[in-house]
Design an enzyme around this catalytic site. Structure first.
Site, PDB file in Angstrom:
ATOM      1  N   GLY A 261      -9.582 -51.232  19.073  1.00 46.66           N
ATOM      2  CA  GLY A 261      -8.962 -50.461  20.065  1.00 46.66           C
ATOM      3  C   GLY A 261      -7.308 -50.551  19.856  1.00 46.66           C
ATOM      4  N   GLU A 347      -3.146 -59.830  20.873  1.00 48.67           N
ATOM      5  CA  GLU A 347      -4.660 -59.813  20.850  1.00 48.67           C
ATOM      6  C   GLU A 347      -5.326 -59.897  19.704  1.00 48.67           C
ATOM      7  OE1 GLU A 347      -6.509 -57.179  24.248  1.00 48.67           O
ATOM      8  OE2 GLU A 347      -6.647 -55.901  22.298  1.00 48.67           O
ATOM      9  N   HIS A 378      22.713 -57.553  26.915  1.00 49.19           N
ATOM     10  CA  HIS A 378      23.235 -57.490  28.149  1.00 49.19           C
ATOM     11  C   HIS A 378      22.283 -57.956  29.218  1.00 49.19           C
ATOM     12  CE1 HIS A 378      27.082 -55.287  27.111  1.00 49.19           C
ATOM     13  NE2 HIS A 378      25.845 -54.651  26.277  1.00 49.19           N
TER      14      HIS A 378
HETATM   15  O1  F6P Z   1      -7.908 -55.442  26.677  1.00 48.85           O
HETATM   16  C1  F6P Z   1      -9.172 -55.402  26.173  1.00 48.85           C
HETATM   17  C2  F6P Z   1      -9.580 -54.132  25.277  1.00 48.85           C
HETATM   18  O2  F6P Z   1     -10.673 -54.055  24.956  1.00 48.85           O
HETATM   19  C3  F6P Z   1      -8.532 -53.587  24.289  1.00 48.85           C
HETATM   20  O3  F6P Z   1      -8.968 -54.400  23.085  1.00 48.85           O
HETATM   21  C4  F6P Z   1      -8.683 -52.256  24.358  1.00 48.85           C
HETATM   22  O4  F6P Z   1      -7.655 -51.657  23.615  1.00 48.85           O
HETATM   23  C5  F6P Z   1      -8.833 -52.042  26.000  1.00 48.85           C
HETATM   24  O5  F6P Z   1      -9.441 -52.921  26.356  1.00 48.85           O
HETATM   25  C6  F6P Z   1      -9.155 -50.649  26.175  1.00 48.85           C
HETATM   26  O6  F6P Z   1     -10.581 -50.552  25.945  1.00 48.85           O
HETATM   27  P1  F6P Z   1     -11.379 -49.085  25.989  1.00 48.85           P
HETATM   28  O7  F6P Z   1     -10.671 -48.144  24.878  1.00 48.85           O
HETATM   29  O8  F6P Z   1     -12.706 -49.278  25.445  1.00 48.85           O
HETATM   30  O9  F6P Z   1     -11.049 -48.449  27.404  1.00 48.85           O
END
Ligand code: F6P
Length: 518
Positions: A261, A347, A378
């Protein structure tokens, strides 16, 4: 698996070096004693110049860190990533975002058998996605692009669209909705018309609570407001095309499970960027990243900028003991860069066990935070200059500007330089309040201009730096199990907020549920 950095023989030598030399290093003296310090610790990589000389390290520390990286077989880990090996061990997948920037038909030594076919699919999808982006750009009725996604399906596109505003097509507005907090979606819906809106639902899994909730509300609003033709006004970007089809979204662009992701803005997830800057601009963006990929893949470690940055990160975290890195982009359009880098680093490497699940004996990812300069000066720079703890700082500046307002840019650049100078030099005063201790570090990254290609290179640099430190720590940088528990507990708590059932909850959570219901 390759040896972890703490298992390499250089680990103890680095500890000893820190005690003997590193602790007492004074940057002012280091520059006075070494006329070539700037030349040694600075370098040009594709699109990015870096000055790492104002950091609390010396040549010996760097040499030991490089030796340690070799002992940890970093080059072979790197090659395994580029070749498509299943380096994401807990999910049994490759981490092949570099393939998204690889030109068609290029094979690398050691490529896994699936890679050639995957590269063909990458380019087929890219061509289709860019043709769609061009059609949207030419469609005068579409005035508002509303991107719905979260995490990696939001942070990258949002950051890049804002960063490349100078290249943005006139006549279209870009909105990003990520939060499940309905205030965010509501204010966007108040400002758009169904016939002028293109909703882009971006979700790798197409199951993420926030995105699905926002997509459902957007779809309901669209129908309630008399919108017609869902297929024309909703597009899905997902690795789960079947799920999108269940929603009636027939225009879909897919990607693959080997794209994490937070590494996905180079895939179909980059559609908002492609609509904003056009197909040629998006190809430049990919080319900039590819140039950095080639730098990382082929340059010797000692002249390899992502590697040098990662070794500095590791030195600061594990030997100097710095807890955080402040990101200060001296460019207003890079406002979302700190948030994007937070996900990329924290992450990926905010983990306490290695590939085999063994508890790590050392610290891993630092806390990343920051705001564009000069605003940050600032707000929190006071702490950087005079707070009791030393923090790492990464300044990013851009030589050329894209506006014609006289005087602003020189002053902005002067401010960036001045902060780095002040942190290092300090200023002695008898009055404790006015005393600047100095000897505070900063790195300085410099782009000639903020273009699609230079942004691509800058982001690939950051990706490879995170990969490098993760590899040395022995971490799987490509999973994110730490986000699961909170998601599950929220599913349990939501009905309790309606029913008032607090049985089995801890006293604090129970008390808060009751408060929220009163
Ligand atoms: O926060 C966890 C996560 O799996 C991320 O790694 C990812 O970018 C996000 O949620 C969104 O996931 P998806 O693209 O499956 O909606």
């Amino acid at each position: 698996m390759h040896p972890r950095c703490d298992e390499a023989p250089q680990w103890a030598r680095l500890q000893a070096h820190y005690q003997a030399q590193g602790r007492g290093l004074d940057l002012r003296r280091a520059f006075a004693e070494d006329a070539a310090r700037f030349a040694h610790f600075s370098q040009q990589a594709p699109h990015v110049f870096a000055d790492l000389s104002k950091n609390l390290w010396d040549r010996q520390a760097e040499a030991l860190l490089l030796e340690m990286a070799r002992a940890c077989e970093l080059e072979s880990s790197r090659d395994a990533m580029f070749a498509g090996q299943a380096i994401n061990s807990t999910e049994g997948r490759a981490a092949l975002h570099t393939l998204l920037r690889r030109p068609p038909g290029v094979a690398l030594p050691g490529d896994e058998p699936f890679v050639a076919q995957a590269l063909r699919e990458v380019h087929a999808t890219l061509d289709a996605m860019l043709a769609f982006a061009e059609a949207v750009r030419a469609d005068g009725q579409i005035t508002d692009i509303v991107s719905i996604g979260i995490g990696g399906s939001d942070l990258g596109p949002h950051m890049a669209v804002r960063a490349l505003e100078a290249y943005q097509i006139p006549g279209k507005r870009f909105h990003f909705v990520s939060n499940i907090d309905g205030h965010e979606l509501a204010s966007v819906l108040n400002s758009v018309r169904p016939e002028g809106a293109l909703f882009i639902v971006a979700s790798k899994t197409f199951t993420t609570l926030e995105t699905m909730t926002n997509a459902r509300s957007a779809l309901d609003w669209f129908v309630a407001e008399g919108g017609r033709d869902v297929a024309r006004h909703f597009v899905a970007l997902t690795a789960n095309v079947a799920k999108a089809a269940e929603w009636g979204m027939t225009t879909t662009f897919g990607f693959w499970d080997w794209v994490g992701g937070r590494y996905s803005l180079w895939s179909a997830i980059g559609l908002p960027i492609a609509i904003a800057i056009g197909a040629a601009g998006f190809r430049d963006f990919l080319a900039g990243a590819h140039a950095m990929d080639e730098h990382f893949r082929t340059q010797p470690l000692a002249h390899n900028l992502p590697v040098r940055l990662a070794l500095l990160d590791l030195w600061y975290r594990n030997f100097v003991g710095l807890p955080s890195r402040c990101i200060a982009p001296y460019h207003a359009r890079l406002q979302r860069l700190p948030a994007y880098l937070q996900q990329l680093e924290m992450e990926s490497n905010g983990k306490r066990v290695d590939h085999e699940g063994r508890t790590l004996p050392m610290a891993t990812a630092p806390v990343l935070w920051g705001e564009p300069g000069s605003n940050g000066q600032h707000a929190f720079f006071q702490l950087l200059h005079q707070g009791p703890d030393v923090q790492a700082l990464e300044i990013l500046a851009v030589r050329d500007c894209a506006h014609g307002l006289r005087g602003h840019h020189e002053m902005l650049l002067a401010s960036a330089l001045a902060q780095a100078q002040a942190l290092m030099q300090g200023r002695a005063s008898d009055c404790g309040h006015r005393h600047f201790p100095g000897n505070r570090p900063s790195s300085f990254l410099l782009l000639n201009a903020l273009t699609p290609a230079s942004l691509g290179a800058l982001l690939a640099l950051q990706e490879h730096r995170v990969f490098t430190s993760g590899s040395l720590w022995g971490i799987n940088s490509f999973d994110q199990w730490g986000v699961e528990l909170g998601k599950q507990l929220a599913q349990d708590l939501q009905p309790r907020l309606q029913s008032g059932d607090v049985s089995g909850l801890d006293a604090s959570t129970a008390g808060l549920v009751q408060r929220l219901r009163s």
